[in-house]
Design an enzyme around this catalytic site. Structure first.
Site, PDB file in Angstrom:
ATOM      1  N   HIS A  45       0.815  -1.205   0.000  1.00  0.00           N
ATOM      2  CA  HIS A  45       0.000   0.000   0.000  1.00  0.00           C
ATOM      3  C   HIS A  45       0.853   1.262   0.000  1.00  0.00           C
ATOM      4  O   HIS A  45       2.037   1.242   0.315  1.00  0.00           O
ATOM      5  CB  HIS A  45      -0.948   0.015   1.199  1.00  0.00           C
ATOM      6  N   CYS A  46       0.213   2.335  -0.394  1.00  0.00           N
ATOM      7  CA  CYS A  46       0.778   3.670  -0.285  1.00  0.00           C
ATOM      8  C   CYS A  46      -0.347   4.571   0.205  1.00  0.00           C
ATOM      9  O   CYS A  46      -1.424   4.085   0.560  1.00  0.00           O
ATOM     10  CB  CYS A  46       1.362   4.146  -1.624  1.00  0.00           C
ATOM     11  N   PHE A  47      -0.146   5.853   0.228  1.00  0.00           N
ATOM     12  CA  PHE A  47      -1.135   6.761   0.811  1.00  0.00           C
ATOM     13  C   PHE A  47      -2.510   6.620   0.159  1.00  0.00           C
ATOM     14  O   PHE A  47      -3.512   6.433   0.834  1.00  0.00           O
ATOM     15  CB  PHE A  47      -0.642   8.206   0.726  1.00  0.00           C
ATOM     16  N   GLY A  49      -3.066   4.460  -2.630  1.00  0.00           N
ATOM     17  CA  GLY A  49      -3.221   3.154  -3.261  1.00  0.00           C
ATOM     18  C   GLY A  49      -3.411   3.206  -4.764  1.00  0.00           C
ATOM     19  O   GLY A  49      -3.961   2.277  -5.354  1.00  0.00           O
ATOM     20  N   SER A  53       2.179   2.085  -4.861  1.00  0.00           N
ATOM     21  CA  SER A  53       1.933   0.656  -4.621  1.00  0.00           C
ATOM     22  C   SER A  53       1.572  -0.050  -5.921  1.00  0.00           C
ATOM     23  O   SER A  53       2.023  -1.171  -6.169  1.00  0.00           O
ATOM     24  CB  SER A  53       0.833   0.457  -3.572  1.00  0.00           C
TER      25      SER A  53
END
Length: 102
Positions: A45-47, A49, A53
């Site tokens: 994940h990232c902030f 998504g 990611s």
């Protein structure tokens, strides 16, 4: 975090100056492959998504699963709304066109 969770934080920022460093991608891919071999769950994940990611997963599909750029992109867009920044897209195209593997 529970003892059985592997947590890896990559300090990448979502802008045009960020490179998808191959040495870091290799570490990530090895963790993914290890989890897949054990039939374990994986969360990337990232902030939002939608960019970092997704770029990691797309690179994994191209490099380790031998999907084409288009097939990897189509697979991911069939699962969720994505918005990969143009720099990451360019780097993913380079990875695919140069058949980069590790």
């Amino acid at each position: 975090l529970p003892n059985n969770v592997i947590y890896l934080k990559i300090p990448w920022i979502d802008n045009v100056n960020q490179n998808l460093h191959y040495d870091i991608l290799k570490i990530i891919f090895d963790i993914i492959d290890n989890a897949v071999s054990k039939n374990e769950n994986i969360l990337i994940h990232c902030f939002a998504g939608k960019s970092r990611s997704v770029s990691v997963v797309m690179a994994y599909l191209i490099i380790r699963r031998d999907l084409s750029y288009d097939d990897a992109y189509d697979l991911l867009t069939s699962k969720r709304n994505i918005d990969i920044n143009m720099s990451f897209l360019g780097q993913l195209i380079t990875i695919y066109k140069n058949n980069i593997k590790f």
